[in-house]
Design an enzyme around this catalytic site. Structure first.
Site, short mmCIF file in Angstrom:
data_model
loop_
_atom_site.label_atom_id
_atom_site.label_comp_id
_atom_site.label_asym_id
_atom_site.label_seq_id
_atom_site.Cartn_x
_atom_site.Cartn_y
_atom_site.Cartn_z
N ARG A 54 29.52 57.64 30.14
CA ARG A 54 30.69 56.79 29.82
C ARG A 54 31.96 57.35 30.47
O ARG A 54 32.95 56.66 30.61
CB ARG A 54 30.87 56.63 28.31
CG ARG A 54 32.04 55.74 27.93
CD ARG A 54 32.03 55.21 26.50
NE ARG A 54 31.44 56.10 25.54
CZ ARG A 54 32.04 57.16 25.00
NH1 ARG A 54 33.28 57.47 25.35
NH2 ARG A 54 31.40 57.92 24.14
N TYR A 106 45.52 33.04 34.61
CA TYR A 106 44.13 32.86 34.19
C TYR A 106 44.04 32.66 32.67
O TYR A 106 44.64 33.42 31.91
CB TYR A 106 43.32 34.08 34.63
CG TYR A 106 41.84 33.93 34.40
CD1 TYR A 106 41.12 32.94 35.06
CD2 TYR A 106 41.17 34.77 33.52
CE1 TYR A 106 39.76 32.80 34.85
CE2 TYR A 106 39.79 34.63 33.32
CZ TYR A 106 39.11 33.64 33.98
OH TYR A 106 37.76 33.51 33.77
N ASP A 176 47.79 40.38 39.05
CA ASP A 176 46.38 40.02 39.13
C ASP A 176 46.14 39.52 40.56
O ASP A 176 46.65 38.46 40.95
CB ASP A 176 46.06 38.94 38.09
CG ASP A 176 44.58 38.57 38.06
OD1 ASP A 176 43.91 38.69 39.11
OD2 ASP A 176 44.08 38.13 37.01
N LYS A 201 34.65 37.96 41.93
CA LYS A 201 34.96 36.84 42.82
C LYS A 201 34.79 37.26 44.28
O LYS A 201 33.79 37.86 44.63
CB LYS A 201 36.36 36.34 42.50
CG LYS A 201 36.65 36.19 40.99
CD LYS A 201 35.90 35.07 40.32
CE LYS A 201 35.97 35.11 38.80
NZ LYS A 201 37.31 35.12 38.21
C1 LIG Z 1 37.82 35.42 36.90
C2 LIG Z 1 39.20 35.92 36.75
C3 LIG Z 1 39.51 36.92 35.81
C4 LIG Z 1 38.47 37.49 34.87
O1 LIG Z 1 37.46 38.17 35.52
P1 LIG Z 1 35.93 38.31 34.95
O2 LIG Z 1 35.30 39.14 36.00
O3 LIG Z 1 35.39 36.93 34.80
O4 LIG Z 1 36.04 38.99 33.62
C5 LIG Z 1 40.81 37.38 35.75
N1 LIG Z 1 41.78 36.87 36.55
C6 LIG Z 1 41.51 35.89 37.44
C7 LIG Z 1 42.62 35.37 38.29
C8 LIG Z 1 40.23 35.38 37.56
O5 LIG Z 1 39.98 34.41 38.43
#
Ligand SMILES: *Cc1c(COP(=O)(O)O)cnc(C)c1O
Length: 378
Positions: A54, A106, A176, A201
């Protein structure tokens, strides 16, 4: 040939080997995946590079090193994008603090703010994703959170200007960076304190895993985020991490194809009579374009557009052969969804978020064109 140092290699080139094993006789070229909860160590834990799963894992270390090259700061890997988002809020905000979060970031991030942070005595302020609107709300804020470009509306903020204004008021800035990835946009170099990304993504780009990370330059911030991960246990699995690392050498190639196709498809859609409007930061007339071109090296894989209504979108997605009707974005396979099916976002019923993959542009265009004709005929 002389021994003059080579100019630095392009980042896309460096990524092909980033975080791989140091060459050594008999060692594998690729680092393998390490599955371990416990590591041998005697005596003081601080004297051993690895102790317990961890706390750290060599497969994370290798991937984090490669990410650090991209982000320009130390990276802390998490088991999902949301675990990374939650770490920034959890590690930095206390009861009585104020956080500023635009109301079009988001949806899960907004929900953490309005449901969880508010419950813990943190004041949540909101405004639209617009540089002036965000700056106008900065006084008295501990942390400002922005997303640029936003998912799914693709609005941008002027990150440099926001940082100057925020830092003048001792406000921390978190961005982000999911939709752009650190390959196309470098928030740390633009001045932000913390970068967060969902590596689920485009960064990993195969639609087969969830991961996220936080990057920062200030060692104190990095330690706070790492400590949060260690205590909360929001860790990444070694297998996912290794798969993610395996996808980095192709990041440059994938994004080159995907962004080029996205640009051309956005231009095609803009000229199509069935399309009410298109959002893509690469379109010269888009409200995001002027700022995006100063802080992004290309404009990303997502094209958002609006068709007449929900039924038209369903017909379009039903007719297309190369567009998977599914959520998420950034993967090698083209996908799209009628975003309003999730509720939440302030967008029209016919709003489509389409993620352009690596298929040949001519094939994609032909498929989209045929599907739009069917959707339009009804
Ligand atoms: C998908 C996404 C998240 C969250 O990510 P996960 O990997 O699904 O937990 C956060 N911010 C943005 C802009 C996203 O597109």
């Amino acid at each position: 040939m002389d021994d003059a140092p080579l100019p630095p290699f392009h980042e896309g080139t460096q990524l092909v080997r980033a975080g791989m094993n140091v060459p050594q006789n008999g060692a594998s070229f690729q680092g393998g995946v390490v599955f371990a909860s416990s590591f041998h160590f005697s005596g003081n834990p601080a004297d051993s590079p690895y102790t317990y799963g961890r706390y750290h894992n060599p497969t994370w270390t290798a991937f984090e090193e490669a990410l650090a090259l991209l982000d320009g700061g130390a990276c802390v890997l998490f088991g999902s994008g949301m675990a990374a988002v939650a770490a920034v809020f959890g590690a930095l905000l206390d009861a009585g603090d104020t956080v500023l979060i635009p109301n079009d970031v988001y949806h899960a991030t907004r929900r953490i703010a309005h449901e969880d942070l508010a419950r813990q005595g943190i004041t949540v302020r909101s405004c639209p994703t617009d540089t002036d609107a965000v700056i106008a709300q900065l006084d008295g804020v501990k942390l400002v959170w922005v997303e640029s470009p936003t998912n799914p509306k693709l609005d941008v903020v002027d990150i440099r200007r926001l940082c100057t204004e925020a830092h003048a008021r001792s406000v921390l800035v978190a961005v982000d960076n999911t939709t752009a990835t650190a390959f196309l946009q470098k928030p740390l170099a633009l001045g932000v304190d913390l970068v967060v990304a969902s590596d689920t993504k485009a960064l990993t780009g195969h639609g087969d895993l969830l991961l996220g990370h936080v990057a920062a330059r200030d060692p104190e911030l990095v330690e706070k985020i790492r400590g949060w991960r260690l205590r909360m246990g929001a860790i990444a699995g070694p297998m996912e991490t290794w798969l993610a690392h395996r996808s980095l050498p192709t990041l440059d190639v994938r994004l080159e194809r995907q962004c080029a196709s996205a640009q051309r498809i956005a231009e095609y859609l803009q000229a199509h009579e069935a399309v009410e409007y298109v959002r893509y930061p690469g379109l010269v007339g888009d409200t995001s374009h002027a700022i995006a071109k100063t802080q992004m090296s290309a404009f990303g894989t997502i094209v958002s557009f609006v068709l007449r209504d929900a039924v038209t979108v369903d017909r379009f997605l039903g007719a297309a052969k190369l567009i998977a009707n599914m959520t998420s974005f950034g993967a090698v396979h083209t996908s799209a969804e009628r975003r309003k099916r999730w509720g939440g976002d302030d967008i029209p019923e016919g709003f489509v978020r389409m993620s352009i993959g690596v298929e040949r542009y001519d094939d994609l265009l032909a498929d989209i064109d045929a599907a739009l004709a069917i959707a339009q005929r009804g």
